[in-house]
Design a protein around this motif. Structure first.
Motif, PDB file in Angstrom:
ATOM      1  N   VAL A  42       0.881  -1.161   0.000  1.00  0.00           N
ATOM      2  CA  VAL A  42       0.000   0.000   0.000  1.00  0.00           C
ATOM      3  C   VAL A  42       0.920   1.213   0.000  1.00  0.00           C
ATOM      4  CG1 VAL A  42      -1.813   1.280   1.177  1.00  0.00           C
ATOM      5  CG2 VAL A  42      -1.797  -1.223   1.280  1.00  0.00           C
ATOM      6  N   GLY A 164      -6.449   1.884  -6.655  1.00  0.00           N
ATOM      7  CA  GLY A 164      -6.369   2.944  -5.655  1.00  0.00           C
ATOM      8  C   GLY A 164      -7.083   4.197  -6.104  1.00  0.00           C
ATOM      9  N   ASN A 179      -3.776   7.082  -2.606  1.00  0.00           N
ATOM     10  CA  ASN A 179      -3.282   5.762  -2.227  1.00  0.00           C
ATOM     11  C   ASN A 179      -3.242   4.856  -3.451  1.00  0.00           C
ATOM     12  OD1 ASN A 179      -5.722   3.720  -2.254  1.00  0.00           O
ATOM     13  ND2 ASN A 179      -6.506   5.627  -1.357  1.00  0.00           N
ATOM     14  N   VAL A 181      -2.772   0.579  -4.191  1.00  0.00           N
ATOM     15  CA  VAL A 181      -2.713  -0.755  -3.579  1.00  0.00           C
ATOM     16  C   VAL A 181      -2.252  -1.759  -4.632  1.00  0.00           C
ATOM     17  CG1 VAL A 181      -4.007  -2.583  -2.413  1.00  0.00           C
ATOM     18  CG2 VAL A 181      -4.590  -0.170  -2.001  1.00  0.00           C
TER      19      VAL A 181
END
Length: 211
Positions: A42, A164, A179, A181
């Protein structure tokens, strides 16, 4: 009688060999799964990375928290791709990632991309990479629609997914709170792959190389 015993022993040996081979394949599969799961991450971007924008141009990192350092991890996953890469992206202006996609095409990877129709047709989108990607062999589809194709995900070799909040833009990686991922969970990867294929079949308008 002896030949019967020999036959039984031969069958037993063959069965043992098959079991050993099956276990060997299972070990290989587990190692491959472990290797993929080790890639999971992440990654967070925030407004403190505004000064890293120039590092995406110079491709020099100022440290572990640098935007280019974080972005390099995503680029490495694209560079590792062997056969297929399916990408859904609302907006793309990051040349570092575009270049990685072009390199994938050069290696023989089949790269398909779904893009928002409004973003593709918006000539005021400074730095939009879509037509550049078309010229470098990426197959791009879009679809005129009242609503946006707002997904941001990529499926690599059907085994790894990246998703994300972030569009693949300089602003996302050097200014926004975002973010990303990276997952190798097969349940999630398969859902992303299935969704991409459903959309690919719906989005039948091929984007030309030039306006």
């Amino acid at each position: 009688m002896y030949w019967k015993i020999a036959a039984v022993l031969g069958l037993s040996a063959a069965a043992v060999t098959l079991v050993e081979y099956f276990l060997y394949l299972q070990r290989l599969k587990l190692k491959e799964v472990e290797k993929l799961r080790a890639l999971e991450r992440v990654i967070f971007f925030d407004d403190t990375l505004q000064n890293c924008r120039e590092h995406l141009t110079t491709e020099n990192s100022c440290g572990d928290s640098c935007s280019f350092k974080k972005l390099s991890y995503l680029i490495a996953r694209i560079d590792d791709c062997l056969s297929t890469l399916d990408l859904c992206m609302f907006l793309m202006t990051c040349h570092n990632l575009s270049s990685a996609l072009a390199r994938a095409v050069e290696r023989g990877v089949k790269v398909r991309m779904l893009y928002d129709h409004d973003m593709a047709g918006n000539t005021h989108n400074y730095g939009c990479q879509i037509r550049w990607l078309r010229r470098h062999g990426v197959e791009v589809r879009t679809r005129p629609y009242a609503h946006h194709m707002h997904h941001k995900f990529v499926v690599l070799d059907g085994r790894l997914a990246i998703t994300g909040s972030a569009n693949w833009t300089l602003q996302a990686f050097c200014g926004n709170w975002e973010n990303v991922v990276v997952t190798a969970d097969p349940r999630l990867v398969h859902q992303f792959a299935d969704t991409f294929q459903e959309l690919w079949d719906m989005f039948t308008e091929a984007l030309p190389e030039s306006a």
